[in-house]
Structure formats: structure tokens, C-alpha cells
Design an enzyme around this catalytic site. Structure first.
Site, PDB file in Angstrom:
ATOM      1  N   ARG A   1       0.851  -1.200   0.000  1.00 33.26           N
ATOM      2  CA  ARG A   1       0.000   0.000   0.000  1.00 33.26           C
ATOM      3  C   ARG A   1       0.885   1.248   0.000  1.00 33.26           C
ATOM      4  NH1 ARG A   1      -1.542   1.998   4.594  1.00 33.26           N
ATOM      5  NH2 ARG A   1      -2.043   0.027   5.578  1.00 33.26           N
TER       6      ARG A   1
ATOM      7  N   TYR B   1     -17.453  16.028 -16.055  1.00 35.34           N
ATOM      8  CA  TYR B   1     -17.899  14.630 -15.989  1.00 35.34           C
ATOM      9  C   TYR B   1     -18.920  14.456 -14.848  1.00 35.34           C
ATOM     10  CZ  TYR B   1     -17.832   9.678 -14.888  1.00 35.34           C
ATOM     11  OH  TYR B   1     -18.206   8.399 -14.582  1.00 35.34           O
TER      12      TYR B   1
ATOM     13  N   ASP C   1      -8.175  18.217 -14.664  1.00 32.65           N
ATOM     14  CA  ASP C   1      -8.444  16.863 -15.157  1.00 32.65           C
ATOM     15  C   ASP C   1      -8.061  16.837 -16.636  1.00 32.65           C
ATOM     16  OD1 ASP C   1      -9.596  14.528 -16.182  1.00 32.65           O
ATOM     17  OD2 ASP C   1     -11.228  14.561 -14.726  1.00 32.65           O
TER      18      ASP C   1
ATOM     19  N   LYS D   1      -8.861   5.709 -19.521  1.00 35.06           N
ATOM     20  CA  LYS D   1      -9.149   6.213 -20.857  1.00 35.06           C
ATOM     21  C   LYS D   1      -7.912   6.110 -21.759  1.00 35.06           C
ATOM     22  CE  LYS D   1     -13.251   7.096 -19.222  1.00 35.06           C
ATOM     23  NZ  LYS D   1     -13.226   6.752 -17.814  1.00 35.06           N
TER      24      LYS D   1
HETATM   25  O1  P1T Z   1     -14.133   5.982 -14.310  1.00 32.26           O
HETATM   26  P1  P1T Z   1     -12.928   6.448 -13.545  1.00 32.26           P
HETATM   27  O2  P1T Z   1     -11.653   5.812 -13.966  1.00 32.26           O
HETATM   28  O3  P1T Z   1     -13.132   6.413 -12.078  1.00 32.26           O
HETATM   29  O4  P1T Z   1     -12.721   8.000 -13.960  1.00 32.26           O
HETATM   30  C1  P1T Z   1     -13.638   9.016 -13.686  1.00 32.26           C
HETATM   31  C2  P1T Z   1     -13.495  10.129 -14.687  1.00 32.26           C
HETATM   32  C3  P1T Z   1     -12.779  11.263 -14.348  1.00 32.26           C
HETATM   33  N1  P1T Z   1     -12.624  12.302 -15.192  1.00 32.26           N
HETATM   34  C4  P1T Z   1     -13.152  12.265 -16.434  1.00 32.26           C
HETATM   35  C5  P1T Z   1     -12.967  13.434 -17.344  1.00 32.26           C
HETATM   36  C6  P1T Z   1     -13.866  11.146 -16.853  1.00 32.26           C
HETATM   37  O5  P1T Z   1     -14.366  11.139 -18.092  1.00 32.26           O
HETATM   38  C7  P1T Z   1     -14.061  10.047 -15.974  1.00 32.26           C
HETATM   39  C8  P1T Z   1     -14.845   8.843 -16.350  1.00 32.26           C
HETATM   40  N2  P1T Z   1     -15.666   9.010 -17.477  1.00 32.26           N
HETATM   41  C9  P1T Z   1     -16.471   8.064 -18.030  1.00 32.26           C
HETATM   42  C10 P1T Z   1     -16.632   6.827 -17.544  1.00 32.26           C
HETATM   43  C11 P1T Z   1     -17.191   8.485 -19.253  1.00 32.26           C
HETATM   44  O6  P1T Z   1     -17.711   7.642 -20.007  1.00 32.26           O
HETATM   45  O7  P1T Z   1     -17.247   9.691 -19.501  1.00 32.26           O
END
Ligand code: P1T
Length: 381
Positions: free
Chosen positions: A47, A99, A171, A196
Site C-alpha cells: 500500500r 464529468y 483533469d 481512458k
Molecule cells: O471511471 P474512472 O476511472 O473512475 O474515472 C472518472 C473520470 C474522471 N474524469 C473524467 C474526465 C472522466 O471522463 C471520468 C470517467 N468518465 C467516463 C466513464 C465516461 O464515459 O465519460
């Protein structure tokens, strides 16, 4: 060794000293033998630190031009950890179109914990200046925004924040460090959903935070260990594997998305295309200044409403109807009922996420096949 494509393949990824493995091994161990009482080795418990995670974190820091990177179990875990930097009573200015999951995190979880998120249109310098109070501690930016593709001027916001002693967080999920490097524009913390483009193969959920300041690195490192929001070593290895082809994937996503965007803009059943690479985008000039490419994700408005959109979504074959973005395969989705469904209808209306907005994540398939798929699907609209 300073160019992006070289760093993606070599930063944090020297041959392993034990057997010379060229690919960083997956250190699937929760704990590490001490040499003697009081004498830990480099790592003591996974961790707190893990060699595979360390390799990924070193590479992420190099790609964003930061000093320290941190890998988390999801993008939301990265955001949660960074937001724990703040105290009850602190106010954070948040760009008002983001988001849906990030909006929910601010508006429910952190509001209940005593933080005060204030949603502001950060495209408007006067609105930003007017919103800053003595309680304001930070500014949270997403650019381009998900799913409307609005842009925030990072250098301008960083300058305003700097003169008020505020921490700026960006972000950078939609562009990845290949097309946008917020730290170089004065931003303090970059966060990512590595789910992503950074991983790029839709087989991992993950997150990251990268900083260029020692004080922030120490505090985020402390929180990552204290909260336990870390990414598992096997997932770190997958993300690191994805990063090695990030540059060539982003070039291909960018090319294919521009092709599809231009095609959509000429389609009679399309009302508008929201893509910062098109001259019709109201912030096209800012896009050219602060980004070196546009990525593969953008949105468009279909002429009509939910019925027309659902006919389109039922009719694509190559574009899979699914949430997420940034993988090699093309996806299509309806933000109002999918990625942003957790927001109340009046908030969606205020943001401009109307029934006719469709988002595509254009993959790296052959662009002719993608256009053909959309051509066929639009016949059903
Ligand atoms: O899904 P996660 O890995 O927890 O990430 C969240 C997140 C944070 N910031 C942005 C700009 C994002 O697009 C996302 C997650 N977005 C999607 C799942 C989507 O389909 O837009």
C-alpha cells in the site's frame, strides 16, 4: 532522453536488476522482508509502495513534466485523494460543466463532508474573479469538458489563482499528456482517469495524479498511503504497457476523430458538431494555443430529440453503445441517460447536456469503415 515518445518507453522502465527483464516485472507481493529489525529495504508494504506501481508513477510524472506521479485504483479514487487535501469550510471553484461522476463527488460526498464546491463558468474571467472569497482554496478545471468539449484557458486561470494563493487542479483525461501539459501552463495538480487514453485498451480502471511541487507531492503521497486508494500491481503493469503506444494511438485517434467530425458537420441530420479542432468551435483559437491536438472524443447534436438519437444509437455496428472513452475501439453514448444520468434534469439543462447530444469516442479502426458505419446508422434516423 527528453522527448515524449522516448519517455513513454523508457521512463521508470530500466531493465530489472535481478534478471535483466526488459519489461518491468509485476511485483505481486503485499509485503517485503526487512533486512533486520528497523532496517527496511526500499519497499516495506505494497500500500505504501510497490516496484511496479513505482515504475508507472515515474513514467506518468515524466510524461506530464512533473516531479512526482501517483497511481490510483480509479479516476474517482485519484480525485477523492486530491480533494482530501482540503478541510471542512474550504470552498473550491469548480468549472460548471464536467464529468457527471466528478460533479456527483463534489455535490454529494464532499459537500456532506463540509467542503463547499461553487460551480462557476471558468471561461469567464470576471465570473472567476467575482467568485473568489477568503474561504476559496482551490480551482478545479476539466478541459476539454466531458461531454460538451468546452475549453478553459489554463494559463489565464493559473495566473488568477497564483495571485490569490489558490491551488489549481486540472483533469487532463480527454487529451492525455501527449496533447496537453497543464503543469507547463502553471497548473499545480493534474489528475487523470487512466482508464481512458493512457491505458487505451479498455481493460483496466485506473487513475493518476501528477504534481511538480515538493509540498504537494508529500501531502498527496501521504494521503495515497493513508487512504489506501492505490492501484494494484497487475493493473499498473497494464497501464504502463498501454503508455508505450500512447503517442501513436493519440495521433491516430486525432486523425480519425477529425475525419468523422468533418463528415458529421456536413450531414443534414446533424445540428452541430462540438469539436475544438473545427473552425466552427467558439474556442478554436484557444485550442490551437494550449493543446497540440484534439484527441479522439467529441460530441454532436442530432436534429431532433431522444427518439432520433435512440434510433441512431440502435443502428451503429462498429461504434459500440457504451460508456467510457479512449480505447482503441470506437464507442458511442448518450450523456443524458448514461455518463451524466446521476445529475438532476435542471443541472443537465443548465450545463447544456440536452437530449440530442451524442458523444463518440473515435477509435483507431480504419476511418472509412467508421464513416460507413455512421452513414448506415443515420439512415435509420
Ligand atoms: O471511471 P474512472 O476511472 O473512475 O474515472 C472518472 C473520470 C474522471 N474524469 C473524467 C474526465 C472522466 O471522463 C471520468 C470517467 N468518465 C467516463 C466513464 C465516461 O464515459 O465519460
Amino acid at each position: 532522453m527528453s522527448h515524449f515518445k522516448t519517455l513513454a518507453i523508457h521512463a521508470g522502465q530500466q531493465p530489472d536488476p535481478t534478471y535483466g527483464a526488459v519489461v518491468p516485472p509485476i511485483f505481486q507481493s503485499s509485503t517485503y522482508a526487512f533486512r533486520a529489525p528497523g532496517e527496511a529495504r526500499t519497499f516495506d508494504y505494497s500500500r505504501s509502495g510497490n516496484p511496479t506501481r513505482h515504475a508507472l508513477e515515474t513514467c506518468l510524472a515524466a510524461l506530464e513534466g512533473g516531479t512526482n506521479g501517483f497511481a490510483f485504483s480509479t479516476g474517482m479514487a485519484a480525485e477523492t485523494t486530491v480533494l482530501m487535501l482540503f478541510q471542512p469550510g474550504d470552498s473550491i471553484l469548480v468549472h460548471n460543466d464536467i464529468y457527471g461522476g466528478t460533479y456527483r463527488l463534489f455535490n454529494t460526498v464532499f459537500r456532506q463532508a463540509g467542503l463547499n464546491p461553487e460551480f462557476v463558468d471558468l471561461r469567464d474571467p470576471a465570473a472567476l474573479r467575482a467568485a473568489i472569497t477568503p474561504q476559496t482554496k482551490a480551482i478545479w478545471i476539466e478541459t476539454p469538458t466531458n461531454p460538451l468539449m468546452n475549453l478553459v484557458d489554463l494559463a489565464a486561470v493559473a495566473q488568477e489563482a497564483g495571485s490569490n494563493g489558490l491551488i489549481t487542479i486540472c483533469d487532463n483525461t480527454f487529451l492525455s499528456p501527449y496533447f496537453q501539459r497543464p503543469l507547463s501552463l502553471g497548473i499545480d495538480v493534474v489528475v487523470h482517469s487512466t482508464t481512458k487514453y493512457i491505458n487505451g485498451h479498455s481493460d483496466v480502471v485506473g487513475g493518476a495524479a501528477i504534481v511538480g511541487r515538493v509540498d504537494l507531492a508529500q501531502r498527496i503521497g501521504y494521503l495515497q498511503n493513508a487512504l489506501g486508494t492505490v492501484q494494484a500491481p497487475s493493473d499498473c503493469a497494464l497501464v504502463l504497457r498501454g503508455i508505450r503506444t500512447l503517442a501513436i494511438r493519440m495521433e491516430e485517434h486525432n486523425r480519425n476523430a477529425l475525419r468523422v467530425a468533418h463528415w458529421l458537420e456536413a450531414h443534414p441530420k446533424v445540428e452541430a458538431v462540438l469539436h475544438p479542432g473545427l473552425p466552427s468551435h467558439p474556442q478554436h483559437a484557444l485550442a490551437q494555443r494550449q493543446m497540440s491536438g484534439y484527441g479522439g472524443t467529441f460530441s454532436f447534436k442530432v436534429r431532433g430529440g431522444r427518439e432520433e438519437v435512440f434510433r441512431l444509437l440502435r443502428s451503429t455496428r462498429l461504434f459500440t453503445l457504451a460508456e467510457s472513452l479512449g480505447g482503441v475501439e470506437s464507442l458511442i453514448e448518450h450523456p443524458r441517460t448514461m455518463t451524466h444520468a446521476s445529475l438532476a434534469p435542471e443541472i443537465l439543462d443548465r450545463m447544456g447536456i440536452t437530449e440530442n447530444v451524442v458523444r463518440v469516442s473515435v477509435g483507431i479502426e480504419d476511418a472509412d469503415d467508421l464513416v460507413e458505419d455512421l452513414t448506415t446508422a443515420f439512415k435509420a434516423v
